[in-house]
Design a protein around this motif. Sequence first.
Motif, PDB file in Angstrom:
ATOM      1  N   THR A   1      -9.552  -1.201   3.946  1.00 12.00           N
ATOM      2  CA  THR A   1      -8.546  -1.078   5.004  1.00 12.00           C
ATOM      3  C   THR A   1      -7.291  -1.857   4.635  1.00 12.00           C
ATOM      4  N   ALA A   2      -7.472  -3.067   4.126  1.00  7.40           N
ATOM      5  CA  ALA A   2      -6.320  -3.896   3.743  1.00  7.40           C
ATOM      6  C   ALA A   2      -5.530  -3.257   2.615  1.00  7.40           C
ATOM      7  N   ASP A   3      -6.202  -2.577   1.695  1.00  6.12           N
ATOM      8  CA  ASP A   3      -5.503  -1.890   0.603  1.00  6.12           C
ATOM      9  C   ASP A   3      -4.534  -0.838   1.138  1.00  6.12           C
ATOM     10  N   ALA A   4      -4.893  -0.227   2.242  1.00  7.40           N
ATOM     11  CA  ALA A   4      -4.061   0.837   2.809  1.00  7.40           C
ATOM     12  C   ALA A   4      -2.875   0.299   3.619  1.00  7.40           C
ATOM     13  N   LEU A   5      -2.861  -0.985   3.920  1.00  3.16           N
ATOM     14  CA  LEU A   5      -1.789  -1.550   4.739  1.00  3.16           C
ATOM     15  C   LEU A   5      -0.420  -1.518   4.056  1.00  3.16           C
ATOM     16  N   SER A   6      -0.408  -1.441   2.734  1.00  2.00           N
ATOM     17  CA  SER A   6       0.864  -1.439   2.007  1.00  2.00           C
ATOM     18  C   SER A   6       1.611  -0.123   2.128  1.00  2.00           C
ATOM     19  N   ALA A   7       0.937   0.917   2.547  1.00  2.00           N
ATOM     20  CA  ALA A   7       1.581   2.224   2.700  1.00  2.00           C
ATOM     21  C   ALA A   7       2.400   2.218   3.991  1.00  2.00           C
ATOM     22  N   THR A   8       3.702   2.080   3.822  1.00  2.00           N
ATOM     23  CA  THR A   8       4.588   2.016   4.994  1.00  2.00           C
ATOM     24  C   THR A   8       5.422   3.285   5.053  1.00  2.00           C
ATOM     25  N   HIS A   9       5.079   4.134   5.987  1.00  3.88           N
ATOM     26  CA  HIS A   9       5.794   5.390   6.188  1.00  3.88           C
ATOM     27  C   HIS A   9       6.257   5.451   7.639  1.00  3.88           C
ATOM     28  N   GLY A  10       7.362   6.115   7.858  1.00  2.00           N
ATOM     29  CA  GLY A  10       7.792   6.368   9.215  1.00  2.00           C
ATOM     30  C   GLY A  10       8.627   5.286   9.861  1.00  2.00           C
ATOM     31  N   PHE A  11       9.130   4.343   9.096  1.00  2.00           N
ATOM     32  CA  PHE A  11       9.969   3.298   9.668  1.00  2.00           C
ATOM     33  C   PHE A  11      11.412   3.769   9.871  1.00  2.00           C
ATOM     34  N   GLY A  12      11.783   4.839   9.202  1.00  2.00           N
ATOM     35  CA  GLY A  12      13.135   5.359   9.344  1.00  2.00           C
ATOM     36  C   GLY A  12      14.029   4.943   8.190  1.00  2.00           C
ATOM     37  N   ASP A  13      15.280   5.402   8.259  1.00  2.00           N
ATOM     38  CA  ASP A  13      16.208   5.193   7.151  1.00  2.00           C
ATOM     39  C   ASP A  13      17.220   4.080   7.393  1.00  2.00           C
ATOM     40  N   PHE A  14      17.282   3.547   8.585  1.00  2.00           N
ATOM     41  CA  PHE A  14      18.229   2.459   8.847  1.00  2.00           C
ATOM     42  C   PHE A  14      17.869   1.232   8.007  1.00  2.00           C
ATOM     43  N   ASP A  15      18.880   0.439   7.683  1.00  2.00           N
ATOM     44  CA  ASP A  15      18.637  -0.777   6.906  1.00  2.00           C
ATOM     45  C   ASP A  15      17.623  -1.683   7.599  1.00  2.00           C
ATOM     46  N   SER A  16      17.763  -1.833   8.900  1.00  2.00           N
ATOM     47  CA  SER A  16      16.838  -2.705   9.630  1.00  2.00           C
ATOM     48  C   SER A  16      15.410  -2.162   9.572  1.00  2.00           C
ATOM     49  N   ALA A  17      15.264  -0.850   9.598  1.00  2.00           N
ATOM     50  CA  ALA A  17      13.939  -0.239   9.513  1.00  2.00           C
ATOM     51  C   ALA A  17      13.344  -0.466   8.128  1.00  2.00           C
TER      52      ALA A  17
ATOM     53  N   ALA B   1      -2.713 -10.160   4.011  1.00  2.00           N
ATOM     54  CA  ALA B   1      -4.030  -9.684   4.446  1.00  2.00           C
ATOM     55  C   ALA B   1      -4.942  -9.368   3.270  1.00  2.00           C
ATOM     56  N   LYS B   2      -4.430  -8.628   2.295  1.00  2.00           N
ATOM     57  CA  LYS B   2      -5.266  -8.238   1.159  1.00  2.00           C
ATOM     58  C   LYS B   2      -5.763  -9.463   0.399  1.00  2.00           C
ATOM     59  N   GLU B   3      -4.900 -10.409   0.123  1.00  2.00           N
ATOM     60  CA  GLU B   3      -5.301 -11.598  -0.626  1.00  2.00           C
ATOM     61  C   GLU B   3      -6.273 -12.469   0.163  1.00  2.00           C
ATOM     62  N   ARG B   4      -6.075 -12.571   1.480  1.00  2.00           N
ATOM     63  CA  ARG B   4      -7.012 -13.351   2.308  1.00  2.00           C
ATOM     64  C   ARG B   4      -8.403 -12.740   2.246  1.00  2.00           C
ATOM     65  N   VAL B   5      -8.493 -11.421   2.352  1.00  2.00           N
ATOM     66  CA  VAL B   5      -9.799 -10.761   2.278  1.00  2.00           C
ATOM     67  C   VAL B   5     -10.422 -11.021   0.910  1.00  2.00           C
ATOM     68  N   GLU B   6      -9.637 -10.933  -0.149  1.00  2.00           N
ATOM     69  CA  GLU B   6     -10.141 -11.207  -1.500  1.00  2.00           C
ATOM     70  C   GLU B   6     -10.649 -12.645  -1.611  1.00  2.00           C
TER      71      GLU B   6
END
Length: 119
Positions: free
Chosen positions: A32-48, A66-71
């Motif tokens: 589950t933690a491995d999948a957390l890096s996939a960030t889609h859908g935040f939009g195109d604005f700089d702040s996003a 998260a991933k390193e803590r689990v490791e």
Amino acid sequence: MPDFTRLEPEVVDEIVRICNVMLSEFRSTRRTADALSATHGFGDFDSAQQLAAGYRRKAAGTPESAKERVEQFIEVLTQLRDAFATGGEAFLDTESDWARELATTDPDSGTGNGHQSAQ
């Protein structure tokens, strides 16, 4: 005080079994933690994009992510299980190592990452 601790074989077996169950759960959590890096859908604005980058940093890539803590938990729990599986003799030798590793994952211990826990 004796220089060793003796545990009955059935107690050692139970501890190893519990460690194996916990390791199985942590390995599932790692997927589950491995999948957390996939960030889609935040939009195109700089702040996003900045928000998405921050999310990826929290997911992986830093000692506090998260991933390193689990490791870290998997590594320490594996060492603990192996110490008990060898009959417990190695437990006393590795006790301070795994205790120190666990303490570094606790933000309230004073030896952690310097972040305060959410109250």
